[in-house]
Every structure is written in structure tokens, then in C-alpha cells.
Design an enzyme around this catalytic site. Structure first.
Site, PDB file in Angstrom:
ATOM      1  N   GLY A 101       0.778  -1.223   0.000  1.00 40.80           N
ATOM      2  CA  GLY A 101       0.000   0.000   0.000  1.00 40.80           C
ATOM      3  C   GLY A 101       0.810   1.273   0.000  1.00 40.80           C
ATOM      4  O   GLY A 101       0.984   1.897   1.039  1.00 40.80           O
ATOM      5  N   THR A 102       1.286   1.660  -1.136  1.00 40.40           N
ATOM      6  CA  THR A 102       1.980   2.936  -1.291  1.00 40.40           C
ATOM      7  C   THR A 102       2.266   3.117  -2.778  1.00 40.40           C
ATOM      8  O   THR A 102       1.992   2.226  -3.572  1.00 40.40           O
ATOM      9  CB  THR A 102       3.292   2.974  -0.473  1.00 40.40           C
ATOM     10  OG1 THR A 102       3.741   4.312  -0.366  1.00 40.40           O
ATOM     11  CG2 THR A 102       4.373   2.137  -1.129  1.00 40.40           C
ATOM     12  N   THR A 103       2.805   4.271  -3.156  1.00 39.60           N
ATOM     13  CA  THR A 103       3.222   4.461  -4.547  1.00 39.60           C
ATOM     14  C   THR A 103       4.513   5.267  -4.583  1.00 39.60           C
ATOM     15  O   THR A 103       4.582   6.349  -3.999  1.00 39.60           O
ATOM     16  CB  THR A 103       2.156   5.215  -5.368  1.00 39.60           C
ATOM     17  OG1 THR A 103       0.897   4.573  -5.226  1.00 39.60           O
ATOM     18  CG2 THR A 103       2.540   5.241  -6.842  1.00 39.60           C
ATOM     19  N   LYS A 111       9.054   8.863   2.462  1.00 42.12           N
ATOM     20  CA  LYS A 111       9.332   7.671   1.663  1.00 42.12           C
ATOM     21  C   LYS A 111      10.503   7.869   0.706  1.00 42.12           C
ATOM     22  O   LYS A 111      10.819   6.987  -0.084  1.00 42.12           O
ATOM     23  CB  LYS A 111       8.083   7.264   0.888  1.00 42.12           C
ATOM     24  CG  LYS A 111       6.889   6.985   1.788  1.00 42.12           C
ATOM     25  CD  LYS A 111       5.660   6.600   1.000  1.00 42.12           C
ATOM     26  CE  LYS A 111       4.466   6.403   1.932  1.00 42.12           C
ATOM     27  NZ  LYS A 111       3.253   6.003   1.185  1.00 42.12           N
TER      28      LYS A 111
END
Length: 210
Positions: free
Chosen positions: A12-14, A45
Site C-alpha cells: 500500500g503505497t506508490t 518515503k
């Protein structure tokens, strides 16, 4: 944290990485999710490893932070021992070896600029290492790749790459429930080295491309 939540966080991230003629561009959104819960809205991130190297992370926060600390320390030690910067390929191989010896719940993009030019490598949790001109990781990568495939052209420069990276992250944020809460963008080039773009610059560029 349960295994399920750990895996959800991994997916769950980009993040996005683009190799340009004069450097590299990294971008990410800022949401940290744990299952269906938005655990944090200001997650970092993108990490500066050295003046000429940056990295992005997707996955377990603890594993990611630990990996970034080890890589940064090893890169600094290399410079002290050899009197020169480590190459991007060698830094990526180092990170891959760390992951292979002790797999972590984290997927990393590592890249920058050295005497061979600009490059980016994707590292999987078990230490797999792949070089590519543009890469996206995380649950929103499907949407980001649609933008990257369409807009990343041969000969793209960092300034153009920043616009494409922002478009790619924005596309993920609009369709992926695990991605959101703002955009981070960093560049690495041979002149300025690592540079994190300010919130004002990113917001201005978002208005330009709207």
C-alpha cells in the site's frame, strides 16, 4: 503488527523513479497505511543516502528505516576507505546483498548519478536487483505506469522528469485508496546533487499540469 498488516503496508503505497539525461527523479505520496487504517499522513518515503544517491521505500516502516540506515552507513564507510564516491551499481548491489542475506518487508528504488551517468535500480524484499529507465512500486504503480509509459521519452531531462513524476503520483492518488496525503519529489543531478523539492514548488507544478 500481524503478518497481514505488514504485507498490506508493503503493497500500500506508490513510489516512482525516472532516469533522465542529467540526473534522476524520485517521487512518492505520503500516506502510510496499515490494512484499512491510514496510520500516518506525513510519511517520509524518499531518503538521501549520499549527495549523489537517493532511495525510496515501500513496506514495513521499521524494516525500511533500518535498511536506509545500514545503506547510508556503508556508503559513507566506502567513501572514507576509498577516497571516492561509491557507484550507483555498487551501492545497489550492496543493498541487494543485505536484503538477500536477511530478507525484509520492503521494496526499494535506489539511484543517482556517478561517473557512468544517471541510473536507477529496483530492489525486491529478497535482494533481486533490476536496472530500468523508469520504475514504480506499490499498490498505485498500475496507475503510475500508465502515465510513465505514455510520457517518459528518450532524452527526457530532470525538469521534464519532475513533471512526469508528479503526474504519475497524482494518477495513483486519484485511483488507489492506499495512496494520498500529498506528494514528495526529490532530484539528484551532477551539479546540485540531492535536492528535495519544496511543498510550494510541487503545488505550483500541480497547478501548471492541471
Amino acid at each position: 503488527m500481524s503478518n497481514k498488516n505488514t504485507l498490506d503496508t508493503l503493497e500500500g503505497t506508490t513510489t516512482v523513479g525516472i532516469t533522465c539525461t542529467d540526473g534522476v527523479v524520485f517521487a512518492s505520496e505520503r500516506r502510510a497505511s496499515m490494512g484499512n487504517l491510514v496510520a500516518h499522513k506525513v510519511a517520509e518515503k524518499i531518503f538521501k543516502i549520499d549527495d549523489h544517491i537517493a532511495a525510496t521505500i515501500a513496506g514495513s516502516v521499521a524494516d525500511a528505516q533500518s535498511l536506509m540506515k545500514v545503506i547510508s552507513a556503508e556508503v559513507s564507510l566506502y567513501k572514507m576507505r576509498n577516497g571516492e564516491n561509491i557507484s550507483i551499481e555498487s551501492a545497489s548491489a550492496l543493498a541487494a546483498n543485505i536484503l538477500h542475506s536477511s530478507p525484509l518487508y520492503v521494496q526499494t528504488l535506489l539511484g543517482g548519478v556517478d561517473e557512468n551517468g544517471a541510473s536507477i535500480y529496483s530492489l525486491d524484499p529478497a535482494g533481486g536487483m533490476i536496472k530500468d529507465s523508469f520504475i514504480s512500486t506499490g499498490s498505485g504503480s498500475t496507475f503510475s505506469y500508465g502515465v510513465l509509459e505514455d510520457r517518459v521519452k528518450e532524452g527526457i531531462n530532470v525538469e521534464e522528469g519532475v513533471d512526469v513524476a508528479i503526474r504519475a503520483i497524482r494518477a495513483a492518488m486519484e485511483r488507489d485508496t492506499y495512496s494520498g496525503n500529498g506528494i514528495l519529489v526529490a532530484t539528484v543531478d551532477s551539479e546540485k546533487g540531492f535536492e528535495m523539492l519544496s511543498k510550494d514548488i510541487i503545488e505550483a507544478k500541480l497547478k501548471e499540469i492541471s
